[in-house]
Design an enzyme around this catalytic site. Sequence first.
Site, PDB file in Angstrom:
ATOM      1  CB  VAL A   1      -0.907   0.059   1.360  1.00 14.80           C
ATOM      2  CG1 VAL A   1      -2.273  -1.348   1.182  1.00 14.80           C
ATOM      3  CG2 VAL A   1      -0.208  -0.086   2.451  1.00 14.80           C
TER       4      VAL A   1
ATOM      5  CG  HIS B   1      -3.849  -6.157   0.157  1.00 15.67           C
ATOM      6  ND1 HIS B   1      -3.236  -6.588   1.098  1.00 15.67           N
ATOM      7  CD2 HIS B   1      -4.621  -6.921  -0.151  1.00 15.67           C
ATOM      8  CE1 HIS B   1      -3.338  -7.976   0.554  1.00 15.67           C
ATOM      9  NE2 HIS B   1      -4.251  -8.174   0.060  1.00 15.67           N
TER      10      HIS B   1
ATOM     11  CB  CYS C   1     -16.158  10.247   4.134  1.00 12.07           C
ATOM     12  SG  CYS C   1     -17.302  10.487   5.564  1.00 12.07           S
TER      13      CYS C   1
ATOM     14  CB  VAL D   1      15.552 -12.904   2.257  1.00  8.59           C
ATOM     15  CG1 VAL D   1      16.455 -12.178   2.032  1.00  8.59           C
ATOM     16  CG2 VAL D   1      14.337 -12.267   3.747  1.00  8.59           C
TER      17      VAL D   1
HETATM   18  C1  BJW Z   1      12.003 -10.246   1.208  1.00  7.19           C
HETATM   19  C2  BJW Z   1      12.851  -9.011   1.966  1.00  7.19           C
HETATM   20  C3  BJW Z   1      13.923  -8.751   0.630  1.00  7.19           C
HETATM   21  C4  BJW Z   1      11.981  -9.359   3.955  1.00  7.19           C
HETATM   22  N1  BJW Z   1      13.392  -9.383  -0.225  1.00  7.19           N
HETATM   23  N2  BJW Z   1      12.303 -11.067   0.555  1.00  7.19           N
HETATM   24  C5  BJW Z   1      -8.601 -18.482   1.688  1.00  7.19           C
HETATM   25  C6  BJW Z   1      -7.688 -19.299   3.267  1.00  7.19           C
HETATM   26  C7  BJW Z   1      -7.239 -18.725   4.363  1.00  7.19           C
HETATM   27  C8  BJW Z   1      -7.605 -17.673   4.928  1.00  7.19           C
HETATM   28  C9  BJW Z   1      -8.779 -16.634   3.601  1.00  7.19           C
HETATM   29  C10 BJW Z   1      -8.673 -17.377   2.332  1.00  7.19           C
HETATM   30  N3  BJW Z   1      -9.979 -16.232   1.917  1.00  7.19           N
HETATM   31  C11 BJW Z   1      -9.605 -15.365   2.350  1.00  7.19           C
HETATM   32  C12 BJW Z   1      -9.514 -15.528   4.186  1.00  7.19           C
HETATM   33  C13 BJW Z   1      -9.308 -14.206   5.071  1.00  7.19           C
HETATM   34  C14 BJW Z   1      -8.137 -13.602   4.933  1.00  7.19           C
HETATM   35  C15 BJW Z   1      -6.883 -14.111   4.944  1.00  7.19           C
HETATM   36  O1  BJW Z   1      -6.183 -13.863   4.031  1.00  7.19           O
HETATM   37  N4  BJW Z   1      -6.562 -14.531   6.149  1.00  7.19           N
HETATM   38  C16 BJW Z   1      -5.047 -15.179   6.492  1.00  7.19           C
HETATM   39  C17 BJW Z   1      -4.246 -14.386   7.495  1.00  7.19           C
HETATM   40  C18 BJW Z   1      -5.455 -16.907   6.751  1.00  7.19           C
HETATM   41  N5  BJW Z   1      -7.969 -12.314   4.199  1.00  7.19           N
HETATM   42  C19 BJW Z   1      -9.069 -11.683   3.218  1.00  7.19           C
HETATM   43  O2  BJW Z   1     -10.226 -11.374   4.729  1.00  7.19           O
HETATM   44  C20 BJW Z   1      -9.368 -10.662   2.621  1.00  7.19           C
HETATM   45  N6  BJW Z   1      -9.874 -10.727   2.049  1.00  7.19           N
HETATM   46  C21 BJW Z   1     -11.004 -11.342   1.097  1.00  7.19           C
HETATM   47  O3  BJW Z   1     -10.733 -11.993   1.313  1.00  7.19           O
HETATM   48  O4  BJW Z   1     -12.548 -10.608   1.175  1.00  7.19           O
HETATM   49  C22 BJW Z   1     -13.480 -11.799   0.507  1.00  7.19           C
HETATM   50  C23 BJW Z   1     -13.977 -12.485   2.395  1.00  7.19           C
HETATM   51  C24 BJW Z   1     -14.158 -11.469   2.837  1.00  7.19           C
HETATM   52  C25 BJW Z   1     -15.504 -11.659   3.523  1.00  7.19           C
HETATM   53  C26 BJW Z   1     -15.102 -12.563   3.581  1.00  7.19           C
HETATM   54  C27 BJW Z   1     -15.043 -13.345   3.287  1.00  7.19           C
HETATM   55  C28 BJW Z   1     -14.189 -13.816   2.314  1.00  7.19           C
HETATM   56  C29 BJW Z   1      -8.269  -9.118   2.520  1.00  7.19           C
HETATM   57  C30 BJW Z   1      -6.545  -9.403   3.163  1.00  7.19           C
HETATM   58  C31 BJW Z   1      -6.434  -7.673   3.289  1.00  7.19           C
HETATM   59  C32 BJW Z   1      -5.187  -8.047   4.276  1.00  7.19           C
HETATM   60  N7  BJW Z   1      -4.664  -6.808   4.223  1.00  7.19           N
HETATM   61  C33 BJW Z   1      -3.287  -6.858   4.644  1.00  7.19           C
HETATM   62  C34 BJW Z   1      -2.969  -5.096   5.758  1.00  7.19           C
HETATM   63  C35 BJW Z   1      -3.491  -3.777   4.695  1.00  7.19           C
HETATM   64  C36 BJW Z   1      -3.212  -2.780   5.195  1.00  7.19           C
HETATM   65  C37 BJW Z   1      -2.318  -2.210   5.596  1.00  7.19           C
HETATM   66  O5  BJW Z   1      -0.747  -2.152   5.395  1.00  7.19           O
HETATM   67  O6  BJW Z   1      -2.105  -2.633   7.310  1.00  7.19           O
HETATM   68  O7  BJW Z   1      -2.373  -6.687   3.692  1.00  7.19           O
HETATM   69  S1  BJW Z   1      -2.755  -7.317   6.059  1.00  7.19           S
HETATM   70  C38 BJW Z   1      -0.554  -7.968   5.644  1.00  7.19           C
HETATM   71  O8  BJW Z   1      -1.015  -9.211   4.716  1.00  7.19           O
HETATM   72  C39 BJW Z   1      -1.025  -6.419   3.869  1.00  7.19           C
HETATM   73  C40 BJW Z   1      -0.127  -7.311   3.114  1.00  7.19           C
HETATM   74  O9  BJW Z   1      -0.356  -6.601   1.553  1.00  7.19           O
HETATM   75  C41 BJW Z   1      -0.467  -9.001   3.569  1.00  7.19           C
HETATM   76  C42 BJW Z   1       0.293  -9.820   3.003  1.00  7.19           C
HETATM   77  O10 BJW Z   1       1.408  -9.513   2.786  1.00  7.19           O
HETATM   78  P1  BJW Z   1       3.200  -9.302   3.059  1.00  7.19           P
HETATM   79  O11 BJW Z   1       3.373  -8.747   2.091  1.00  7.19           O
HETATM   80  O12 BJW Z   1       3.381 -10.694   2.117  1.00  7.19           O
HETATM   81  O13 BJW Z   1       4.342  -9.579   4.287  1.00  7.19           O
HETATM   82  P2  BJW Z   1       5.118 -10.988   4.564  1.00  7.19           P
HETATM   83  O14 BJW Z   1       5.781  -9.303   5.930  1.00  7.19           O
HETATM   84  O15 BJW Z   1       3.725 -11.042   5.127  1.00  7.19           O
HETATM   85  O16 BJW Z   1       6.599 -11.212   3.527  1.00  7.19           O
HETATM   86  C43 BJW Z   1       7.077 -10.275   3.831  1.00  7.19           C
HETATM   87  C44 BJW Z   1       8.191 -10.948   3.323  1.00  7.19           C
HETATM   88  O17 BJW Z   1       9.373 -10.684   2.405  1.00  7.19           O
HETATM   89  C45 BJW Z   1       8.751 -12.592   4.036  1.00  7.19           C
HETATM   90  O18 BJW Z   1       8.177 -13.383   2.958  1.00  7.19           O
HETATM   91  C46 BJW Z   1      10.081 -12.178   3.850  1.00  7.19           C
HETATM   92  O19 BJW Z   1      11.491 -13.543   4.554  1.00  7.19           O
HETATM   93  C47 BJW Z   1      10.521 -11.756   2.892  1.00  7.19           C
HETATM   94  N8  BJW Z   1      11.050 -10.047   2.646  1.00  7.19           N
HETATM   95  N9  BJW Z   1      13.064  -8.773   3.346  1.00  7.19           N
HETATM   96  C48 BJW Z   1      13.465 -10.188  -0.530  1.00  7.19           C
HETATM   97  N10 BJW Z   1      15.153  -8.023   1.213  1.00  7.19           N
END
Ligand code: BJW
Length: 261
Positions: free
Chosen positions: A113, A129, A137, A227
């Site tokens: 984001v 996202h 609002c 990584v």
């Molecule tokens: C490096 C590095 C370097 C470090 N070089 N690499 C199916 C199955 C199970 C659950 C669900 C499903 N479908 C939906 C769900 C529920 C839920 C979900 O997924 N839950 C899980 C926890 C299981 N999903 C949702 O609710 C989503 N909505 C949805 O599905 O709507 C439909 C629906 C609605 C209502 C009812 C039913 C269905 C919405 C998900 C929204 C996620 N939001 C966030 C916050 C955004 C706002 C904010 O920024 O504050 O998004 S959560 C957070 O995680 C953020 C990220 O975009 C997201 C992913 O994280 P990301 O980017 O992978 O970061 P990290 O920290 O996890 O990983 C970093 C990686 O980088 C690591 O691997 C490191 O090793 C690596 N790394 N340095 C290369 N230099």
Amino acid sequence: MHPPVTDLFSDELVARLAQARRVAVLTGAGISAESGVPTFRDPGGLWEQFRPEELANVEAFLRNPVLVQGWYAHRRAVVERVQPNPGHHALADLEALVTARPGGDFLLATQNVDGLHERAGSQHLVELHGNLRRTYCTRCGREAEEHEVEAVASGEPARCPACSGLLRPDVVWFGEMLPEGAMDRATEAATHAEVFLSVGTSAAVYPAAGLPLVAKAHGAYVAEVNVERSEIVAHLDEHVRGRAGEVLPALVERVRAWRVP
Ligand code: BJW
């Protein structure tokens, strides 16, 4: 001794990227780590200090809007003082290479984001996202001006000047739908990709984490750059272990220089 960065990825990945007409990429917080934006789930990441259930869902926001608005104001300030890194720029370069080919098609779907891909020049971009820099609002839907969000008396939540509704960041919290059309566009690109790169994501959050698997199921060569090993790496073709800001520029350079053997 670490291997040279060009030994981290396969010749096959280079050859495939050099010849593909359709390429899709998914990025996560890891690509912005080298710019100084904290990830979520790494040691020292955002979720180590703040629990997602207290900040990243609408119930938490309604319970304590001042806390949640303050957390996003802090994150906006972080993002405003950092710059895109060589990893962001390399993906913009890859897009230019692929789209210059006859029939070339490229999409970068990001979970981030922070807006850094756009600042690096990526154009075929979908923000799954949302974007931290936009605020709207919750009552009338109007997009708020920056000064309306920041200029709030301490202890009071920021409200819409038009209707007094609570203002919230235009990001997707758990349990919320992704922006209309965003997932369709990303799924379409994953379905048709010949090569798919998953960069800097733990692949723990759905539906975004399913995109590399969609690509794999439809015949793409799927590589992750990380990584660490992500949650889905066992299903992919290649794990490139390294920092995105080092691996991606080296990879794109090799792709640019590739000639039919
Ligand atoms: C490096 C590095 C370097 C470090 N070089 N690499 C199916 C199955 C199970 C659950 C669900 C499903 N479908 C939906 C769900 C529920 C839920 C979900 O997924 N839950 C899980 C926890 C299981 N999903 C949702 O609710 C989503 N909505 C949805 O599905 O709507 C439909 C629906 C609605 C209502 C009812 C039913 C269905 C919405 C998900 C929204 C996620 N939001 C966030 C916050 C955004 C706002 C904010 O920024 O504050 O998004 S959560 C957070 O995680 C953020 C990220 O975009 C997201 C992913 O994280 P990301 O980017 O992978 O970061 P990290 O920290 O996890 O990983 C970093 C990686 O980088 C690591 O691997 C490191 O090793 C690596 N790394 N340095 C290369 N230099």
